[in-house]
Write a protein that holds these residues in place. Structure first.
Motif, PDB file in Angstrom:
ATOM      1  N   TRP B  42      35.291  82.442  49.302  1.00 15.97           N
ATOM      2  CA  TRP B  42      36.089  81.831  48.227  1.00 15.97           C
ATOM      3  C   TRP B  42      37.555  81.900  48.620  1.00 15.97           C
ATOM      4  O   TRP B  42      38.075  82.978  48.916  1.00 15.97           O
ATOM      5  CB  TRP B  42      35.862  82.578  46.916  1.00 15.97           C
ATOM      6  CG  TRP B  42      36.418  81.877  45.709  1.00 15.97           C
ATOM      7  CD1 TRP B  42      35.749  81.011  44.899  1.00 15.97           C
ATOM      8  CD2 TRP B  42      37.740  81.986  45.170  1.00 15.97           C
ATOM      9  NE1 TRP B  42      36.569  80.564  43.892  1.00 15.97           N
ATOM     10  CE2 TRP B  42      37.807  81.132  44.035  1.00 15.97           C
ATOM     11  CE3 TRP B  42      38.890  82.695  45.532  1.00 15.97           C
ATOM     12  CZ2 TRP B  42      38.956  80.990  43.262  1.00 15.97           C
ATOM     13  CZ3 TRP B  42      40.046  82.548  44.764  1.00 15.97           C
ATOM     14  CH2 TRP B  42      40.066  81.700  43.631  1.00 15.97           C
ATOM     15  N   LYS B  43      38.218  80.746  48.623  1.00 18.86           N
ATOM     16  CA  LYS B  43      39.617  80.726  49.064  1.00 18.86           C
ATOM     17  C   LYS B  43      40.536  80.262  47.942  1.00 18.86           C
ATOM     18  O   LYS B  43      40.239  79.292  47.261  1.00 18.86           O
ATOM     19  CB  LYS B  43      39.776  79.764  50.236  1.00 18.86           C
ATOM     20  CG  LYS B  43      39.250  80.290  51.556  1.00 18.86           C
ATOM     21  CD  LYS B  43      39.859  79.467  52.706  1.00 18.86           C
ATOM     22  CE  LYS B  43      39.183  79.753  54.033  1.00 18.86           C
ATOM     23  NZ  LYS B  43      37.898  79.057  54.179  1.00 18.86           N
ATOM     24  N   LYS B  44      41.646  80.926  47.806  1.00 22.19           N
ATOM     25  CA  LYS B  44      42.673  80.492  46.868  1.00 22.19           C
ATOM     26  C   LYS B  44      43.474  79.373  47.522  1.00 22.19           C
ATOM     27  O   LYS B  44      43.966  79.540  48.627  1.00 22.19           O
ATOM     28  CB  LYS B  44      43.605  81.663  46.541  1.00 22.19           C
ATOM     29  CG  LYS B  44      44.709  81.309  45.576  1.00 22.19           C
ATOM     30  CD  LYS B  44      45.657  82.468  45.352  1.00 22.19           C
ATOM     31  CE  LYS B  44      46.812  82.497  46.334  1.00 22.19           C
ATOM     32  NZ  LYS B  44      47.727  81.345  46.239  1.00 22.19           N
ATOM     33  N   PRO B  45      43.572  78.223  46.851  1.00 23.68           N
ATOM     34  CA  PRO B  45      44.389  77.145  47.418  1.00 23.68           C
ATOM     35  C   PRO B  45      45.837  77.608  47.571  1.00 23.68           C
ATOM     36  O   PRO B  45      46.353  78.355  46.724  1.00 23.68           O
ATOM     37  CB  PRO B  45      44.274  76.024  46.387  1.00 23.68           C
ATOM     38  CG  PRO B  45      43.028  76.345  45.605  1.00 23.68           C
ATOM     39  CD  PRO B  45      42.943  77.835  45.581  1.00 23.68           C
ATOM     40  N   GLU B  50      47.729  83.547  41.864  1.00 25.68           N
ATOM     41  CA  GLU B  50      46.609  84.469  42.039  1.00 25.68           C
ATOM     42  C   GLU B  50      45.589  84.248  40.917  1.00 25.68           C
ATOM     43  O   GLU B  50      45.967  84.037  39.769  1.00 25.68           O
ATOM     44  CB  GLU B  50      47.097  85.928  41.998  1.00 25.68           C
ATOM     45  CG  GLU B  50      47.873  86.367  43.238  1.00 25.68           C
ATOM     46  CD  GLU B  50      47.071  86.177  44.527  1.00 25.68           C
ATOM     47  OE1 GLU B  50      45.872  86.527  44.541  1.00 25.68           O
ATOM     48  OE2 GLU B  50      47.643  85.667  45.523  1.00 25.68           O
ATOM     49  N   PRO B  51      44.299  84.290  41.242  1.00 24.20           N
ATOM     50  CA  PRO B  51      43.292  84.113  40.177  1.00 24.20           C
ATOM     51  C   PRO B  51      43.277  85.319  39.234  1.00 24.20           C
ATOM     52  O   PRO B  51      43.753  86.398  39.598  1.00 24.20           O
ATOM     53  CB  PRO B  51      41.982  84.021  40.955  1.00 24.20           C
ATOM     54  CG  PRO B  51      42.243  84.700  42.254  1.00 24.20           C
ATOM     55  CD  PRO B  51      43.693  84.492  42.561  1.00 24.20           C
ATOM     56  N   VAL B  52      42.724  85.100  38.043  1.00 25.55           N
ATOM     57  CA  VAL B  52      42.650  86.217  37.089  1.00 25.55           C
ATOM     58  C   VAL B  52      41.243  86.818  37.032  1.00 25.55           C
ATOM     59  O   VAL B  52      41.060  87.911  36.518  1.00 25.55           O
ATOM     60  CB  VAL B  52      43.078  85.780  35.658  1.00 25.55           C
ATOM     61  CG1 VAL B  52      44.526  85.316  35.652  1.00 25.55           C
ATOM     62  CG2 VAL B  52      42.151  84.702  35.100  1.00 25.55           C
ATOM     63  N   TRP B 123      40.995  80.972  37.262  1.00 32.82           N
ATOM     64  CA  TRP B 123      42.360  81.178  36.762  1.00 32.82           C
ATOM     65  C   TRP B 123      42.423  81.178  35.228  1.00 32.82           C
ATOM     66  O   TRP B 123      43.489  81.315  34.653  1.00 32.82           O
ATOM     67  CB  TRP B 123      43.303  80.082  37.298  1.00 32.82           C
ATOM     68  CG  TRP B 123      43.553  80.218  38.767  1.00 32.82           C
ATOM     69  CD1 TRP B 123      44.593  80.881  39.362  1.00 32.82           C
ATOM     70  CD2 TRP B 123      42.760  79.694  39.836  1.00 32.82           C
ATOM     71  NE1 TRP B 123      44.478  80.798  40.737  1.00 32.82           N
ATOM     72  CE2 TRP B 123      43.368  80.078  41.048  1.00 32.82           C
ATOM     73  CE3 TRP B 123      41.582  78.949  39.893  1.00 32.82           C
ATOM     74  CZ2 TRP B 123      42.844  79.734  42.304  1.00 32.82           C
ATOM     75  CZ3 TRP B 123      41.056  78.610  41.133  1.00 32.82           C
ATOM     76  CH2 TRP B 123      41.696  78.999  42.324  1.00 32.82           C
ATOM     77  N   SER B 124      41.282  80.967  34.583  1.00 31.31           N
ATOM     78  CA  SER B 124      41.304  80.796  33.125  1.00 31.31           C
ATOM     79  C   SER B 124      41.305  82.139  32.418  1.00 31.31           C
ATOM     80  O   SER B 124      40.462  82.995  32.692  1.00 31.31           O
ATOM     81  CB  SER B 124      40.084  79.993  32.659  1.00 31.31           C
ATOM     82  OG  SER B 124      40.136  78.709  33.212  1.00 31.31           O
ATOM     83  N   LEU B 238      48.215  74.716  37.633  1.00 31.95           N
ATOM     84  CA  LEU B 238      46.987  74.592  36.847  1.00 31.95           C
ATOM     85  C   LEU B 238      47.149  73.557  35.737  1.00 31.95           C
ATOM     86  O   LEU B 238      46.203  73.195  35.056  1.00 31.95           O
ATOM     87  CB  LEU B 238      46.596  75.940  36.245  1.00 31.95           C
ATOM     88  CG  LEU B 238      46.297  77.027  37.283  1.00 31.95           C
ATOM     89  CD1 LEU B 238      46.234  78.392  36.624  1.00 31.95           C
ATOM     90  CD2 LEU B 238      44.993  76.715  38.008  1.00 31.95           C
ATOM     91  N   PHE B 239      48.380  73.123  35.513  1.00 33.18           N
ATOM     92  CA  PHE B 239      48.698  72.132  34.488  1.00 33.18           C
ATOM     93  C   PHE B 239      48.307  72.594  33.087  1.00 33.18           C
ATOM     94  O   PHE B 239      47.942  71.809  32.229  1.00 33.18           O
ATOM     95  CB  PHE B 239      48.102  70.760  34.846  1.00 33.18           C
ATOM     96  CG  PHE B 239      48.783  70.177  36.048  1.00 33.18           C
ATOM     97  CD1 PHE B 239      49.933  69.416  35.902  1.00 33.18           C
ATOM     98  CD2 PHE B 239      48.325  70.447  37.326  1.00 33.18           C
ATOM     99  CE1 PHE B 239      50.613  68.934  37.016  1.00 33.18           C
ATOM    100  CE2 PHE B 239      48.989  69.972  38.447  1.00 33.18           C
ATOM    101  CZ  PHE B 239      50.140  69.202  38.292  1.00 33.18           C
TER     102      PHE B 239
END
Lengths: 268, 355
Positions: B42-45, B50-52, B123-124, B238-239
């Protein structure tokens, strides 16, 4: 000079070969075009979206806001039983009342002759429903032309949508009195489902469709919205305003399988 | 009569084809039943924060993701076997359901809200229009148990999954145990949903300066207008600022009070969780009740339709007047920009297609 003579001799030879080849095959000598026009009606009236109130067999007034269906797997049959099958890759059409152009389906390269009946399917067959996404182009692109006409891999394409309003429909969460028939289900991909695919056969009867060289033969196919309600088993909007994947869907499909009839046939 | 016999023959033929399809159907490579902790990469664009999501509590594995995908597309998660997660979350509309104002589910029942996308869930911080769920791992429970959606009890779902011959070996591969528990069932679903990363739109390539990242003059103008006028709520890459705001929609008959339903605070009336605008072109209709069918209607709302009320977001007032001033050419430019957020790779990616 000699070369030119040779070349024209070759051309003549090739031309004759083609000519002879054509004459040797009287079944597919030349081609014409068939134009199928799907005209949606409500009983004896022309279908008009939104503006006109009609009454179904259960005595319920209704308007139509959307009437859309897939026509696919078209075949034309001659009196001797031979048939012309429209090539698979160009045999899927999404017709919509709101888009008049979509209701005219052009079949090119139809061998000349007298056709006495026409066959087509309402919906998208199971093979195409399970085909990889790359084969779902044109009318079958769920992200394009077929937007809103697809559920998922197991449920597949929606074959027919009839939506509208009726004072007999209960109020939904947005305060509207809508009725919605979304009919699909091809048998299932991973899990078995109902199969609501319908193949329609319409005889052209006393007026066969003459397909002539380079001509266009128009066949008007009428689809009667009233039959969606009352074709076989009368349906009541009040009793079931929303029918999609529940068991009642088969009643709607059986009903609409009776909605088609041949109108006029003419050669231009 | 001829018609009927033809129909019957046709039906038999089709049944044959369908059965042929089903017998030839393999739900993925045969399960070995051997625990296989090969990680999922899994890669962060590069342009994302940073993801949550707490990946450490649910380490993603290739087998876990594959299992989650199987479950996601399995109708057994609903009471009558017909409504899979994928029924309302369709890839070509970025895992939303285009073309329905209100989502529909079991027994053809109609819900009260428009289905939201499933994308970039790592990220939500909250889910659903009212943010009633804050943990991805419990997200799936809501639709499964909602009487208008999948209409089933989680316990029954687990029983059904346990009884399917294909599942125990796959749970073993993914989690090292054949025991199908609520925890590993939900974590498998999370693992699959976490793979739904949309970060390859033309806009993304533009900000990352990658090939294919060309924006036209109108699109760039739209981006700049968007940053001035919309990015307060639809913030960052993330808009969404993941906040709750009242965007001035006139209350419809459904009288959905949004976040208020969760917190019961007067100040939360008519506030809804700001949705991301990624893939917005593909996930019509818009708003919590799907009242708008085009982006033009959405912008017309923001420029002329905003209704004042005590909780209206302050950003939606200019000099005391509700609404965001927008000219017609500006609206067109903003829409041109919004369409650059469509991630063709994401919505056609074969990894999301059921086996």
């Amino acid at each position: 000079m000699k070369n030119a003579f040779f070349a024209s001799g070759m051309s003549l030879f090739l031309f004759l070969t083609v000519l002879v080849a054509c004459h040797n095959d009287p079944l597919e000598p030349e081609y014409g075009t068939v134009q199928l026009r799907f005209d949606n009606v409500v009983g004896a009236q022309e279908l008009k979206l939104d503006s006109t109130t009609y009454t179904n067999g259960s005595g319920e007034p209704f308007t139509v806001s959307r009437f859309t269906y897939f026509v696919s797997n078209i075949k034309l049959k001659k009196a001797d039983g031979s048939e012309y099958v429209v090539p698979q890759d160009s045999s899927y059409f999404l017709t919509s009342q709101s888009n008049p152009a979509s209701r005219t389906v052009l079949l090119r390269n139809v061998p000349v002759g007298d056709y006495t009946s026409i066959n087509f399917m309402v919906g998208v067959d199971s093979l195409r429903n399970t085909m990889e996404i790359g084969k779902r182009t044109g009318a079958l692109d769920p992200g394009g032309a077929a937007a809103g006409m697809y559920w998922d891999w197991n449920s597949g394409y929606i074959f027919l949508k009839l939506e509208g309003t009726s004072t007999k429909a209960p109020v939904d969460a947005t305060g509207k009195r809508n009725f919605v028939y979304h009919i699909g289900l091809f048998g299932g991909y991973q899990t078995k489902t109902a199969n609501n695919l319908k193949t329609i056969q319409l005889a052209l009867g006393t007026q066969p469709a003459h397909v002539i060289v380079n001509g266009t033969t128009g066949i008007q196919v009428k689809a009667d919205v009233l039959k969606v309600f009352d074709g076989v088993k009368p349906l009541s909007i009040a009793a079931a305003p929303t029918i999609m994947v529940s068991d009642s869907a088969k009643n709607v499909a059986n009903n609409y399988a009776t909605m088609f009839s041949i109108g006029t046939v003419q050669v231009d | 009569m001829e018609n009927r016999s033809f129909g019957i023959i046709g039906s038999i033929l089709f049944l044959g084809i369908v059965m042929a399809c089903q017998s030839g159907k393999d739900p993925g490579p045969e399960a070995t039943g051997v625990y296989d902790p090969t990680p999922y990469d899994w890669k962060k664009p590069a342009n994302f924060p940073e993801p949550v999501y707490g990946f450490s509590k649910n380490p993603m594995t290739q087998k876990g993701v594959a299992l989650g995908k199987m479950l996601f597309f399995d109708g057994a998660l609903s009471r009558d076997g017909r409504i899979a997660c994928g029924f309302c979350h369709q890839q070509y509309s970025a895992f939303a359901h285009a073309d329905h104002s209100l989502s529909h589910g079991i027994d053809d029942k109609i819900g009260t809200r428009n289905v939201r996308n499933l994308q970039n869930v790592a990220w939500s911080t909250a889910f659903f229009w009212d943010g009633s769920i804050t943990d991805l791992d419990t997200l799936a429970v809501s639709p499964i148990q909602n009487p208008l959606e999948m209409g089933e009890h989680l316990g029954n779902v687990l029983d059904k999954v346990r009884q399917r011959a294909s599942y125990p070996a796959r749970f073993k591969e993914a989690f090292g145990t054949e025991q199908i528990t609520q925890e590993n069932f939900l974590k498998a679903l999370s693992q699959f949903m976490l793979t739904m990363v949309s970060a390859n739109s033309r806009y993304d390539k533009y900000v990352r300066k990658e090939p294919g990242g060309d924006l036209s003059a109108d699109e760039r103008a739209g981006l700049s207008l968007f940053k001035q006028k919309c990015a307060g709520c639809h913030q960052g890459e993330l808009f969404t600022n993941q906040g709750y705001h009242n965007n001035g929609l006139p209350v419809s008959e459904i009288n959905d009070q949004g976040r208020f339903g969760v917190t019961k605070k007067e100040t939360d009336r008519l506030k809804f969780l700001v949705p991301s605008l990624r893939n917005i072109e593909r996930s019509l209709p818009y708003m919590h009740d799907g009242r708008f069918w085009s982006l033009e209607q959405v912008l017309d709302h923001y420029s002329q339709g905003v209704k004042d009320s005590p909780t209206l977001d302050s950003r939606l007032k200019t000099g005391g007047v509700p609404g965001i001033p927008l000219t017609e050419p500006e609206k067109k430019q903003i829409i041109a920009f919004l369409k650059t957020l469509t991630d063709q790779q994401f919505i056609t990616d074969r990894q999301f297609i059921p086996n």
